[in-house]
Scaffold this motif. Structure first.
Motif, PDB file in Angstrom:
ATOM      1  N   ALA A   1       0.829  -1.204   0.000  1.00 20.16           N
ATOM      2  CA  ALA A   1       0.000   0.000   0.000  1.00 20.16           C
ATOM      3  C   ALA A   1       0.863   1.253   0.000  1.00 20.16           C
ATOM      4  CB  ALA A   1      -0.919  -0.009   1.218  1.00 20.16           C
ATOM      5  N   ARG A   2       1.966   1.210   0.737  1.00 19.10           N
ATOM      6  CA  ARG A   2       2.876   2.354   0.781  1.00 19.10           C
ATOM      7  C   ARG A   2       3.495   2.606  -0.599  1.00 19.10           C
ATOM      8  NH1 ARG A   2       5.596   0.721   4.761  1.00 19.10           N
ATOM      9  NH2 ARG A   2       4.784   2.026   6.460  1.00 19.10           N
ATOM     10  N   GLN A   3       3.822   1.536  -1.293  1.00 18.39           N
ATOM     11  CA  GLN A   3       4.385   1.668  -2.640  1.00 18.39           C
ATOM     12  C   GLN A   3       3.361   2.275  -3.598  1.00 18.39           C
ATOM     13  OE1 GLN A   3       6.069  -1.955  -4.210  1.00 18.39           O
ATOM     14  NE2 GLN A   3       6.208  -1.164  -6.297  1.00 18.39           N
ATOM     15  N   HIS A   4       2.099   1.834  -3.476  1.00 18.44           N
ATOM     16  CA  HIS A   4       1.030   2.400  -4.307  1.00 18.44           C
ATOM     17  C   HIS A   4       0.895   3.901  -4.061  1.00 18.44           C
ATOM     18  CE1 HIS A   4      -2.963   2.624  -6.276  1.00 18.44           C
ATOM     19  NE2 HIS A   4      -3.263   3.476  -5.296  1.00 18.44           N
ATOM     20  N   ALA A   5       0.934   4.297  -2.795  1.00 20.93           N
ATOM     21  CA  ALA A   5       0.804   5.714  -2.460  1.00 20.93           C
ATOM     22  C   ALA A   5       1.955   6.524  -3.045  1.00 20.93           C
ATOM     23  CB  ALA A   5       0.752   5.878  -0.945  1.00 20.93           C
ATOM     24  N   ALA A   6       3.167   5.969  -2.995  1.00 20.71           N
ATOM     25  CA  ALA A   6       4.324   6.671  -3.535  1.00 20.71           C
ATOM     26  C   ALA A   6       4.222   6.822  -5.055  1.00 20.71           C
ATOM     27  CB  ALA A   6       5.595   5.917  -3.159  1.00 20.71           C
ATOM     28  N   GLU A   7       3.785   5.756  -5.710  1.00 20.52           N
ATOM     29  CA  GLU A   7       3.682   5.781  -7.174  1.00 20.52           C
ATOM     30  C   GLU A   7       2.616   6.769  -7.641  1.00 20.52           C
ATOM     31  OE1 GLU A   7       2.892   1.762  -8.179  1.00 20.52           O
ATOM     32  OE2 GLU A   7       4.979   1.099  -7.955  1.00 20.52           O
ATOM     33  N   HIS A   8       1.572   6.966  -6.842  1.00 20.11           N
ATOM     34  CA  HIS A   8       0.475   7.855  -7.230  1.00 20.11           C
ATOM     35  C   HIS A   8       0.539   9.208  -6.518  1.00 20.11           C
ATOM     36  CE1 HIS A   8      -1.011   3.910  -8.548  1.00 20.11           C
ATOM     37  NE2 HIS A   8      -1.783   4.567  -9.385  1.00 20.11           N
ATOM     38  N   LYS A   9       1.677   9.446  -5.861  1.00 19.66           N
ATOM     39  CA  LYS A   9       1.930  10.732  -5.191  1.00 19.66           C
ATOM     40  C   LYS A   9       0.804  11.098  -4.207  1.00 19.66           C
ATOM     41  CE  LYS A   9       4.878  12.660  -8.816  1.00 19.66           C
ATOM     42  NZ  LYS A   9       5.106  11.366  -9.504  1.00 19.66           N
ATOM     43  N   LEU A  10       0.421  10.120  -3.412  1.00 19.00           N
ATOM     44  CA  LEU A  10      -0.576  10.353  -2.366  1.00 19.00           C
ATOM     45  C   LEU A  10       0.182  10.728  -1.097  1.00 19.00           C
ATOM     46  CD1 LEU A  10      -2.808   7.186  -3.008  1.00 19.00           C
ATOM     47  CD2 LEU A  10      -2.933   9.428  -4.121  1.00 19.00           C
ATOM     48  N   ASP A  11       0.325  12.021  -0.855  1.00 20.99           N
ATOM     49  CA  ASP A  11       1.232  12.475   0.198  1.00 20.99           C
ATOM     50  C   ASP A  11       0.528  12.826   1.505  1.00 20.99           C
ATOM     51  OD1 ASP A  11      -0.075  14.728  -0.639  1.00 20.99           O
ATOM     52  OD2 ASP A  11       1.717  15.809  -1.304  1.00 20.99           O
ATOM     53  N   ASN A  12      -0.750  12.486   1.632  1.00 18.69           N
ATOM     54  CA  ASN A  12      -1.468  12.791   2.879  1.00 18.69           C
ATOM     55  C   ASN A  12      -1.864  11.518   3.633  1.00 18.69           C
ATOM     56  OD1 ASN A  12      -3.362  12.001   0.965  1.00 18.69           O
ATOM     57  ND2 ASN A  12      -4.969  13.361   1.745  1.00 18.69           N
ATOM     58  N   ILE A  13      -1.097  10.453   3.432  1.00 16.28           N
ATOM     59  CA  ILE A  13      -1.413   9.159   4.047  1.00 16.28           C
ATOM     60  C   ILE A  13      -0.344   8.787   5.073  1.00 16.28           C
ATOM     61  CG2 ILE A  13      -1.815   6.702   3.659  1.00 16.28           C
ATOM     62  CD1 ILE A  13      -2.727   7.388   0.842  1.00 16.28           C
ATOM     63  N   GLU A  14      -0.801   8.372   6.244  1.00 20.82           N
ATOM     64  CA  GLU A  14       0.091   7.871   7.287  1.00 20.82           C
ATOM     65  C   GLU A  14      -0.173   6.377   7.468  1.00 20.82           C
ATOM     66  OE1 GLU A  14       0.744   8.306  12.119  1.00 20.82           O
ATOM     67  OE2 GLU A  14       0.068  10.045  10.967  1.00 20.82           O
ATOM     68  N   PHE A  15       0.883   5.588   7.492  1.00 22.13           N
ATOM     69  CA  PHE A  15       0.754   4.135   7.558  1.00 22.13           C
ATOM     70  C   PHE A  15       1.032   3.656   8.981  1.00 22.13           C
ATOM     71  CE2 PHE A  15       1.612   5.264   3.223  1.00 22.13           C
ATOM     72  CZ  PHE A  15       0.744   4.453   2.498  1.00 22.13           C
ATOM     73  N   ILE A  16       0.138   2.786   9.468  1.00 22.27           N
ATOM     74  CA  ILE A  16       0.228   2.283  10.843  1.00 22.27           C
ATOM     75  C   ILE A  16       0.250   0.763  10.809  1.00 22.27           C
ATOM     76  CG2 ILE A  16      -0.842   2.243  13.129  1.00 22.27           C
ATOM     77  CD1 ILE A  16      -2.309   4.829  12.363  1.00 22.27           C
ATOM     78  N   TYR A  17       1.238   0.180  11.457  1.00 24.15           N
ATOM     79  CA  TYR A  17       1.342  -1.275  11.514  1.00 24.15           C
ATOM     80  C   TYR A  17       0.695  -1.790  12.796  1.00 24.15           C
ATOM     81  CZ  TYR A  17       3.348  -5.926  12.070  1.00 24.15           C
ATOM     82  OH  TYR A  17       3.517  -7.281  12.263  1.00 24.15           O
ATOM     83  N   GLY A  18      -0.224  -2.747  12.669  1.00 26.87           N
ATOM     84  CA  GLY A  18      -0.837  -3.336  13.851  1.00 26.87           C
ATOM     85  C   GLY A  18      -2.328  -3.559  13.679  1.00 26.87           C
ATOM     86  N   GLU A  19      -2.969  -3.928  14.807  1.00 33.33           N
ATOM     87  CA  GLU A  19      -4.411  -4.143  14.849  1.00 33.33           C
ATOM     88  C   GLU A  19      -5.105  -2.821  15.202  1.00 33.33           C
ATOM     89  OE1 GLU A  19      -5.515  -7.164  14.162  1.00 33.33           O
ATOM     90  OE2 GLU A  19      -3.751  -8.432  14.468  1.00 33.33           O
ATOM     91  N   THR A  20      -6.431  -2.854  15.230  1.00 36.41           N
ATOM     92  CA  THR A  20      -7.173  -1.630  15.527  1.00 36.41           C
ATOM     93  C   THR A  20      -6.912  -1.122  16.941  1.00 36.41           C
ATOM     94  OG1 THR A  20      -9.079  -3.054  16.035  1.00 36.41           O
ATOM     95  CG2 THR A  20      -9.044  -1.995  13.871  1.00 36.41           C
ATOM     96  N   ASP A  21      -6.530  -2.022  17.853  1.00 36.78           N
ATOM     97  CA  ASP A  21      -6.267  -1.553  19.214  1.00 36.78           C
ATOM     98  C   ASP A  21      -5.059  -0.621  19.270  1.00 36.78           C
ATOM     99  OD1 ASP A  21      -4.409  -3.528  18.675  1.00 36.78           O
ATOM    100  OD2 ASP A  21      -4.590  -4.524  20.627  1.00 36.78           O
TER     101      ASP A  21
END
Length: 351
Positions: free
Chosen positions: A227-247
Motif C-alpha cells: 500500500a505504501r508503494q502504491h501511495a508513492a507511485e500515485h503521489k498520495l502524500d497525505n497518508i500515514e501508515f500504521i502497523y498493527g491491529e485496531t487496538d
C-alpha cells in the motif's frame, strides 16, 4: 430504517424486517416456540450449571470451536460437546459452519420472539460476571493464533493478493458500492479517514482526494508495504501508515470522520472487536463503511484466499454494531455469478 438494495436482480441473502430495519439471516429464520413455563424452565435448567454459564460468558467475546473452548476451560472434548449440546437444544447457543469446522456463538436476537427476549435477558445477567484474567489471556492467545495464521498467508501471498481476491470478487464489485455509501454521506467534516486492511492501496486513492488526512492500518507488514508503494507511485502524500491491529489506533487516541473496511472482516481474528474499536475511533456522526461476503459454504476460500471466516450473516453484523454503539444506516447487496454475495454496509456513530 436501513435502505436495502440488491444490484444483481437476485434475491438478497437476507430479508429485511420492516419494523426494525434489522436483517434476519438464515439462522434467525427458524421459527421459535412461544414462551411458556415449560420452555422457560428448559432454558433455566440448561443454564443451571456454572460451567455452562461461563461458556455463555466467553461467547460474548467471540465465536469459538469446540477445541478452542476445551482449551479455555481445560475440559475434555466429550464433556464440552455435551454442555454445548444442552445449550444448543434450548437456543442458548447457535452453530455456524466454517468449512470443516463448527463454531459456537450466542444466538442472534429475534424480533417479536418472547423466547429470544428471555434468552437475551439471561445473557445480560451473565455478562455482569467478570471473565477470569487467566481465561481472558487464553482468549487473547486464541485470537493471536488466528491473526498469525492470517499474517502468514499474506506474507506468502502479498504479491498475488489481487489475483487471489478476484477469485471471489473483482475490485470494482465491492469498491464501487463502498464509494457510493461513503461519498453520498453528508459528513460534518472530511478531515480524516482510516482504511483498515488497505490491501495494495487502490481505495487509498479515493480516500486521499476525499479527505485531508488518511490513515492506512494493517497487521501485515508485507501488505502495508504494498500500500505504501502504491501511495508513492500515485503521489498520495497525505497518508500515514500504521502497523498493527485496531487496538493500536485506539491506543494512539486516533479519531476520524470515516472508517473503511473492504473485504477485510473475514480475515480478522475477532471481527466483533473491529466494531467496538471503530466506535472508539469514530468522531460523533462519523461513519463506518464495510463491504464483506454474506455467509457461504465455499471452503476453498480458506485455502486460496486466506479467509478465517466464510462470510457473515447480515444480522450478525447489525447486532455487533448496535452492541458497540453504532447505528445501522444504508445497505447494498450484490449477487455474483459465482454464487457469492457481497454486503456493503454503512454504520453511523450516533454517540
Amino acid at each position: 430504517m436501513a435502505n436495502n438494495k440488491n444490484d444483481s436482480g437476485t434475491e438478497p441473502c437476507t430479508s429485511q424486517n420492516d419494523d426494525t430495519g434489522s436483517y434476519d439471516g438464515a439462522v434467525s429464520q427458524v421459527t421459535q416456540p412461544a414462551l411458556n413455563t415449560t420452555t422457560l424452565a428448559a432454558v433455566l435448567k440448561a443454564s443451571a450449571d456454572p460451567l455452562r454459564l461461563e461458556i455463555l460468558r466467553v461467547l460474548e467475546t467471540d465465536s469459538f470451536g469446540v477445541l478452542e473452548l476445551c482449551n479455555l476451560f481445560d475440559t475434555k472434548q466429550s464433556g464440552m460437546s455435551h454442555h454445548l449440546k444442552v445449550l444448543n437444544n434450548v437456543g442458548l447457543t447457535e452453530t455456524q459452519r466454517e468449512g470443516n469446522s463448527i463454531f459456537y456463538r450466542r444466538p442472534l436476537a429475534r424480533v417479536n420472539d418472547p423466547q429470544s427476549d428471555a434468552i437475551q435477558t439471561l445473557l445480560e445477567l451473565v455478562d455482569q460476571t467478570p471473565i477470569e484474567t487467566e481465561r481472558m489471556d487464553r482468549i487473547k492467545a486464541i485470537r493471536a493464533q488466528r491473526a498469525e495464521q492470517s499474517r502468514l498467508f499474506f506474507a506468502k501471498n502479498a504479491e498475488k493478493f489481487r489475483e487471489q481476491q478476484e477469485l471471489i470478487a473483482a475490485y470494482e464489485q465491492y469498491a464501487d458500492p463502498a464509494k457510493e455509501l461513503l461519498f453520498n454521506e453528508s459528513l460534518k467534516t472530511r478531515d480524516s479517514a482510516l482504511e483498515i486492511g488497505p490491501g495494495k492501496g487502490s481505495f487509498l486513492s479515493d480516500l486521499s482526494t476525499g479527505f485531508n488526512k488518511v490513515y492506512a492500518l494493517d497487521n501485515s507488514s508485507d501488505m502495508l508495504n504494498a500500500a505504501r508503494q502504491h501511495a508513492a507511485e500515485h503521489k498520495l502524500d497525505n497518508i500515514e501508515f500504521i502497523y498493527g491491529e485496531t487496538d493500536v489506533a485506539v491506543a494512539q487516541k486516533l479519531t476520524v470522520d470515516a472508517i473503511v473496511l473492504n473485504m477485510v472482516l473475514h480475515h480478522v481474528a475477532s471481527p466483533r472487536d473491529i466494531f467496538r474499536d471503530s466506535q472508539a475511533l469514530l468522531k460523533p456522526g462519523g461513519v463506518m463503511i464495510l463491504t464483506d461476503l454474506c455467509h457461504h459454504d465455499q471452503d476453498w476460500a480458506k485455502t486460496n484466499c486466506g479467509d478465517l471466516w466464510l462470510g457473515f450473516e447480515p444480522q450478525e453484523l447489525t447486532q455487533w454494531a448496535i452492541q458497540s454503539g453504532l447505528e445501522e444506516s444504508e445497505s447494498l447487496y450484490i449477487g455474483l455469478r459465482n454464487g457469492f454475495q457481497i454486503q456493503a454496509r454503512k454504520f453511523i456513530n450516533s454517540n
